[in-house]
Design an enzyme around this catalytic site. Structure first.
Site, mmCIF file in Angstrom:
data_model
loop_
_atom_site.group_PDB
_atom_site.id
_atom_site.type_symbol
_atom_site.label_atom_id
_atom_site.label_comp_id
_atom_site.label_asym_id
_atom_site.label_seq_id
_atom_site.Cartn_x
_atom_site.Cartn_y
_atom_site.Cartn_z
ATOM 1 C CB VAL A 139 -0.916 0.005 1.242
ATOM 2 C CG1 VAL A 139 -1.630 1.341 1.387
ATOM 3 C CG2 VAL A 139 -1.931 -1.127 1.171
ATOM 4 C CB CYS A 140 2.203 3.680 -1.865
ATOM 5 S SG CYS A 140 1.506 3.738 -3.537
ATOM 6 C CB ALA A 141 0.171 8.276 -1.116
ATOM 7 C CD GLU A 177 -2.379 1.923 -9.371
ATOM 8 O OE1 GLU A 177 -1.913 1.555 -10.470
ATOM 9 O OE2 GLU A 177 -3.576 2.246 -9.213
ATOM 10 C CG MET A 182 -3.176 4.459 1.981
ATOM 11 S SD MET A 182 -4.209 3.183 2.781
ATOM 12 C CE MET A 182 -4.856 4.110 4.191
#
Length: 377
Positions: A72-74, A76, A100
């Protein structure tokens, strides 16, 4: 091995089903600490993406080799690259589509209540802890506290074969952008808000209404003026069956009256709400709030966020046998220095004082809601 793409809905379904998950979150440490995908069956490992640019070899002993790794990141991009690195190491890896940001924007619909006069649906925004509602009766629908994703409510109304004729906001939201004004423009519905909240666009002031009637049905909506979270907060008491409590009463606590910098003054209003207004409502009424703090703790066996008022009273020590001075002091001591992210800009947009394009709205809303003060045992 190939990398799998997972949607926010797929991950939420796993959380809802209490599946064991391992999430590798590659955002910076402060963002991770502030807000993440939560669940009792989730194990997290957080390491910023920039520490993995040269490869994932140094973290291989910190992540399991026998289960899927969800990265998971901010937004993609970084998570996709890390997931590919893990796959090259022979691990089963996937990443959250849209990052996210997509988790923040995902909503799911569930039925809350139904009788011969109305049906009530709850829309849960799982990444923000925000709740909105649709009340269906006859050929009409009323929307409570809509998010900015107006297509969701229009589709739900179409699926029910009804028209959205009324839209209400329980207060001027501080943690997310309301879809009320836009949804009203798109559907021709009446939009209601307290005039005291300071909005500068056209709407119907709730101060002028003791009830809102659906045209062809005996559905009564009573607005119980309940200041506390913001000066114009209200609750909506429907058919003496359901209380839409806005940010006044939560399943696990009370609304926080400190966002306006008048914590003691507004705490007195909150006390008046709880002891002189809500106290007149019977224990068997279902309370449906505008937010929740912990999904797994607050979701009930029926699958929605809500509880009968009598049970909330039992769990919440501040809702009974408290003097006004003790109540105010307790709330003042519980006041948080942490505010919803970007809440001043969001309030300005919801008042109509400022405008923001969709990308700006997305950026403003990312992060947790912090609208509850917990007073439960």
């Amino acid at each position: 091995m190939s990398v799998t793409v997972k949607t926010a809905q797929q991950i939420f379904d796993q959380v809802l089903n209490k599946e064991e998950l391992f999430i590798l979150d590659v955002r910076n440490k402060d963002d991770f600490k502030d807000w993440k995908i939560e669940g009792k069956q989730i194990d997290h490992f957080n390491i910023p993406y920039f520490e993995l640019i040269d490869g994932v070899e140094e973290i291989m002993d910190k992540i399991p080799s026998d289960k899927e790794i969800i990265v998971v990141c901010a937004k993609e991009g970084s998570s996709k690259m890390v997931a590919e690195m893990l796959s090259e190491q022979g691990l089963t890896a996937s990443y959250l589509k849209g990052g996210m940001k997509s988790w923040s924007e995902y909503l799911y619909k569930t039925e809350v209540y139904s009788d011969d006069k109305m049906k009530v649906y709850q829309f849960v925004r799982v990444g923000k802890g925000c709740l909105s509602y649709m009340i269906v009766s006859g050929e009409e629908a009323l929307i409570v506290d809509p998010s900015r994703f107006t297509d969701i409510y229009k589709k739900a109304a179409k699926d029910e074969g009804v028209n959205i004729t009324h839209i209400v906001d329980s207060h001027l939201h501080a943690d997310h952008i309301s879809g009320g004004r836009i949804l009203a423009e798109e559907t021709g519905a009446n939009y209601y808000l307290m005039k005291s909240e300071g909005a500068i666009f056209d709407f119907k002031a709730l101060e002028n209404y003791n009830k809102i009637d659906f045209e062809h049905v005996s559905l009564e909506v009573i607005a119980v003026k309940t200041p506390g979270h913001t000066p114009g907060s209200v609750s909506f008491f429907v058919n003496e069956k359901v209380l839409f409590s806005g940010d006044t009463i939560f399943v696990s606590g009370l609304g926080r009256p400190d966002l306006g910098g008048k914590v003691r003054e507004w705490a007195k209003d909150l006390y008046d709400t709880v002891y002189n207004k809500v106290s007149l409502i019977t224990d068997d009424v279902i309370v449906l709030p505008a937010h929740y703090a912990d999904f797994e703790e607050e979701v009930n066996v029926a699958g929605y966020i809500g509880e009968i008022l009598g049970e909330i009273r039992k769990q919440n020590e501040m809702m009974s046998n408290q003097s006004e001075s003790d109540f105010v002091e307790h709330v003042a001591q519980s006041a948080s220095s942490e505010t919803p992210p970007n809440f001043e800009e969001i309030i300005a947009i919801n008042r109509g004082v400022e405008e923001a394009e969709e990308e700006k709205q997305q950026e403003l809303e990312i992060g947790p809601n912090r609208c509850a003060v917990h007073h439960t045992n």
